[in-house]
Design an enzyme around this catalytic site. Structure first.
Site, PDB file in Angstrom:
ATOM      1  N   LYS A 125      -0.652  12.489   2.978  1.00 18.18           N
ATOM      2  CA  LYS A 125      -1.136  11.106   3.158  1.00 18.18           C
ATOM      3  C   LYS A 125      -0.880  10.680   4.603  1.00 18.18           C
ATOM      4  O   LYS A 125       0.241  10.755   5.094  1.00 18.18           O
ATOM      5  CB  LYS A 125      -0.426  10.144   2.214  1.00 18.18           C
ATOM      6  CG  LYS A 125      -0.922   8.705   2.382  1.00 18.18           C
ATOM      7  CD  LYS A 125      -0.402   7.810   1.274  1.00 18.18           C
ATOM      8  CE  LYS A 125       0.908   7.136   1.577  1.00 18.18           C
ATOM      9  NZ  LYS A 125       0.856   6.086   2.602  1.00 18.18           N
ATOM     10  N   ASP A 181      -4.942   6.719   4.162  1.00 17.42           N
ATOM     11  CA  ASP A 181      -4.515   5.467   3.518  1.00 17.42           C
ATOM     12  C   ASP A 181      -4.648   4.314   4.513  1.00 17.42           C
ATOM     13  O   ASP A 181      -3.665   3.889   5.105  1.00 17.42           O
ATOM     14  CB  ASP A 181      -3.062   5.671   3.060  1.00 17.42           C
ATOM     15  CG  ASP A 181      -2.441   4.433   2.444  1.00 17.42           C
ATOM     16  OD1 ASP A 181      -3.177   3.527   2.030  1.00 17.42           O
ATOM     17  OD2 ASP A 181      -1.190   4.389   2.375  1.00 17.42           O
ATOM     18  N   LYS A 225      -6.602   1.401   3.702  1.00 14.91           N
ATOM     19  CA  LYS A 225      -6.765   0.157   2.923  1.00 14.91           C
ATOM     20  C   LYS A 225      -7.779  -0.803   3.532  1.00 14.91           C
ATOM     21  O   LYS A 225      -7.449  -1.937   3.904  1.00 14.91           O
ATOM     22  CB  LYS A 225      -5.414  -0.560   2.766  1.00 14.91           C
ATOM     23  CG  LYS A 225      -4.335   0.257   2.069  1.00 14.91           C
ATOM     24  CD  LYS A 225      -3.084  -0.574   1.833  1.00 14.91           C
ATOM     25  CE  LYS A 225      -1.984   0.173   1.135  1.00 14.91           C
ATOM     26  NZ  LYS A 225      -1.346   1.229   1.953  1.00 14.91           N
ATOM     27  N   HIS A 252     -10.603  -3.583   4.105  1.00 11.58           N
ATOM     28  CA  HIS A 252     -10.882  -4.872   3.471  1.00 11.58           C
ATOM     29  C   HIS A 252     -11.619  -5.735   4.486  1.00 11.58           C
ATOM     30  O   HIS A 252     -11.008  -6.272   5.415  1.00 11.58           O
ATOM     31  CB  HIS A 252      -9.558  -5.542   3.047  1.00 11.58           C
ATOM     32  CG  HIS A 252      -9.730  -6.782   2.238  1.00 11.58           C
ATOM     33  ND1 HIS A 252      -8.673  -7.531   1.797  1.00 11.58           N
ATOM     34  CD2 HIS A 252     -10.842  -7.414   1.786  1.00 11.58           C
ATOM     35  CE1 HIS A 252      -9.113  -8.566   1.099  1.00 11.58           C
ATOM     36  NE2 HIS A 252     -10.434  -8.520   1.082  1.00 11.58           N
ATOM     37  N   ASP A 253     -12.943  -5.855   4.350  1.00 11.73           N
ATOM     38  CA  ASP A 253     -13.742  -6.643   5.292  1.00 11.73           C
ATOM     39  C   ASP A 253     -15.066  -6.962   4.608  1.00 11.73           C
ATOM     40  O   ASP A 253     -15.202  -6.699   3.406  1.00 11.73           O
ATOM     41  CB  ASP A 253     -13.938  -5.831   6.600  1.00 11.73           C
ATOM     42  CG  ASP A 253     -14.128  -6.725   7.822  1.00 11.73           C
ATOM     43  OD1 ASP A 253     -14.900  -7.712   7.725  1.00 11.73           O
ATOM     44  OD2 ASP A 253     -13.523  -6.447   8.870  1.00 11.73           O
ATOM     45  N   THR A 284       2.328  -3.558  -4.319  1.00 12.44           N
ATOM     46  CA  THR A 284       3.542  -3.661  -5.146  1.00 12.44           C
ATOM     47  C   THR A 284       4.594  -4.533  -4.479  1.00 12.44           C
ATOM     48  O   THR A 284       5.568  -4.934  -5.116  1.00 12.44           O
ATOM     49  CB  THR A 284       4.133  -2.271  -5.469  1.00 12.44           C
ATOM     50  OG1 THR A 284       4.142  -1.507  -4.272  1.00 12.44           O
ATOM     51  CG2 THR A 284       3.321  -1.547  -6.505  1.00 12.44           C
ATOM     52  N   GLN A 297      12.299   1.046  -2.703  1.00  9.43           N
ATOM     53  CA  GLN A 297      11.398   1.015  -3.854  1.00  9.43           C
ATOM     54  C   GLN A 297      12.135   0.411  -5.046  1.00  9.43           C
ATOM     55  O   GLN A 297      13.333   0.625  -5.204  1.00  9.43           O
ATOM     56  CB  GLN A 297      10.937   2.440  -4.207  1.00  9.43           C
ATOM     57  CG  GLN A 297      10.104   3.122  -3.126  1.00  9.43           C
ATOM     58  CD  GLN A 297       8.661   2.647  -3.087  1.00  9.43           C
ATOM     59  OE1 GLN A 297       8.296   1.657  -3.729  1.00  9.43           O
ATOM     60  NE2 GLN A 297       7.840   3.319  -2.315  1.00  9.43           N
ATOM     61  N   ARG A 335       9.858   9.659   1.545  1.00 14.84           N
ATOM     62  CA  ARG A 335      11.215   9.994   1.979  1.00 14.84           C
ATOM     63  C   ARG A 335      11.949  11.047   1.157  1.00 14.84           C
ATOM     64  O   ARG A 335      12.704  11.837   1.738  1.00 14.84           O
ATOM     65  CB  ARG A 335      12.033   8.695   2.097  1.00 14.84           C
ATOM     66  CG  ARG A 335      11.609   7.884   3.312  1.00 14.84           C
ATOM     67  CD  ARG A 335      12.009   6.447   3.223  1.00 14.84           C
ATOM     68  NE  ARG A 335      11.235   5.742   2.192  1.00 14.84           N
ATOM     69  CZ  ARG A 335      11.347   4.447   1.919  1.00 14.84           C
ATOM     70  NH1 ARG A 335      12.224   3.722   2.598  1.00 14.84           N
ATOM     71  NH2 ARG A 335      10.606   3.901   0.998  1.00 14.84           N
TER      72      ARG A 335
HETATM   73  O1  C5P Z   1       9.125   7.092   1.140  1.00 11.10           O
HETATM   74  P1  C5P Z   1       8.417   6.673  -0.112  1.00 11.10           P
HETATM   75  O2  C5P Z   1       8.371   7.764  -1.170  1.00 11.10           O
HETATM   76  O3  C5P Z   1       8.882   5.353  -0.645  1.00 11.10           O
HETATM   77  O4  C5P Z   1       6.896   6.490   0.387  1.00 11.10           O
HETATM   78  C1  C5P Z   1       5.881   6.002  -0.463  1.00 11.10           C
HETATM   79  C2  C5P Z   1       4.596   5.904   0.311  1.00 11.10           C
HETATM   80  O5  C5P Z   1       3.637   5.232  -0.497  1.00 11.10           O
HETATM   81  C3  C5P Z   1       4.677   5.099   1.605  1.00 11.10           C
HETATM   82  O6  C5P Z   1       3.711   5.656   2.513  1.00 11.10           O
HETATM   83  C4  C5P Z   1       4.269   3.704   1.185  1.00 11.10           C
HETATM   84  O7  C5P Z   1       3.702   2.969   2.239  1.00 11.10           O
HETATM   85  C5  C5P Z   1       3.216   4.025   0.122  1.00 11.10           C
HETATM   86  N1  C5P Z   1       2.982   2.964  -0.848  1.00 11.10           N
HETATM   87  C6  C5P Z   1       3.977   2.452  -1.656  1.00 11.10           C
HETATM   88  N2  C5P Z   1       3.691   1.452  -2.550  1.00 11.10           N
HETATM   89  C7  C5P Z   1       2.441   0.986  -2.657  1.00 11.10           C
HETATM   90  C8  C5P Z   1       1.419   1.504  -1.861  1.00 11.10           C
HETATM   91  C9  C5P Z   1       1.739   2.508  -0.962  1.00 11.10           C
HETATM   92  O8  C5P Z   1       5.108   2.883  -1.595  1.00 11.10           O
HETATM   93  N3  C5P Z   1       2.159   0.069  -3.552  1.00 11.10           N
END
Ligand code: C5P
Length: 233
Positions: free
Chosen positions: A33, A60, A62, A64-65, A120, A191, A212
């Site tokens: 990604k 990724d 996103k 929007h326009d 989220t 998260q 991560r």
């Molecule tokens: O490091 P981690 O596993 O938290 O990364 C999750 C990835 O998914 C990041 O690139 C984050 O920006 C993306 N993401 C997210 N939640 C969302 C949409 C995208 O964590 N709702």
């Protein structure tokens, strides 16, 4: 369309991203990604370089326009030969249909097109008080997912905990791409609504997005292989 693990290459420079991917010389090449940070830093060239190394790519950005602008931007992205792109379902049906049209290449093929329903990071309170949507979040997410399906999109980005409901509402073939995945024995970082790779598999996610837990692991290849073993099996 098989289940797969998408590794979020959240790096600030192409050099860092390529050095990370150098650690995967043989075997299965991760689906990668590329988000706004890396794309805005390096431009389309980093997409071509990673693609040339044999990785599939979820771009990724996103979008929007207004429909016409999104259609033309998607046509440009389709020429990058990526495998998955996304947009905000909040742009509404006309914008999503225009995006799909723009993304379709002259030979009729196109990358998968996925919608973000509600970020989220948006809370129920923000939804009601700042976005002026006085409905429960899960209903809004399910409604936006239905709009995306009706516009001919392939799926949505959502929490793994929402994947089951999305499949119930939109059908089993409608893809759920789910970040928020952690190993049971690891840090949650920032998260909150998370599950494990095995948990996401049980709920029915189609693709997990893992950042991560792989990029910051002492052994990223082993962490990636663990995700594959637990999620893809
Ligand atoms: O490091 P981690 O596993 O938290 O990364 C999750 C990835 O998914 C990041 O690139 C984050 O920006 C993306 N993401 C997210 N939640 C969302 C949409 C995208 O964590 N709702």
């Amino acid at each position: 369309m098989g289940k797969d693990v998408i590794v979020a290459c959240d790096f600030g420079s192409g050099a860092e991203a390529l050095a990370f991917l150098d650690r995967f010389p043989g075997g299965r090449k991760p689906f990668v990604k590329i988000g706004m940070e890396l794309f805005y830093a390096e431009g389309p060239d980093i997409v071509r370089q990673i693609k040339d190394r044999g990785h599939r790519i979820f771009l990724d950005l996103k979008l929007h326009d207004i429909p016409n602008t999104v259609k033309k931007a998607m046509a440009v992205l389709s020429r990058l030969d990526v495998d998955m792109v996304n947009l905000h379902a909040a742009g509404a049906g006309e914008m999503m249909r225009a995006a799909r049209e723009g993304l379709t290449r002259p030979d009729g093929t196109r990358p998968l097109l996925i919608a973000v329903t509600q970020l989220t990071s948006t809370s129920q309170e923000q939804l009601e008080k700042e976005l002026y949507i006085p409905r429960p979040m899960e209903d809004v997410v399910a409604g936006y997912a239905k709009n995306a399906r009706d516009a001919g999109l392939d799926g949505v980005v959502c929490s793994p905990l929402e994947a089951g409901r999305i499949h119930e509402v939109c059908g089993a073939g409608f893809l759920t791409v789910t970040p928020g995945v952690r190993f049971p024995d690891a840090e949650k970082d920032d998260q909150t609504r998370i599950t494990t790779p095995a948990g996401a598999k049980a709920i029915g996610s189609d693709y997990i997005v893992v950042g991560r837990p792989v990029t910051k692991a002492a052994d990223p290849v082993a962490a990636y292989e663990r995700c594959i073993a637990e999620f893809v099996g």
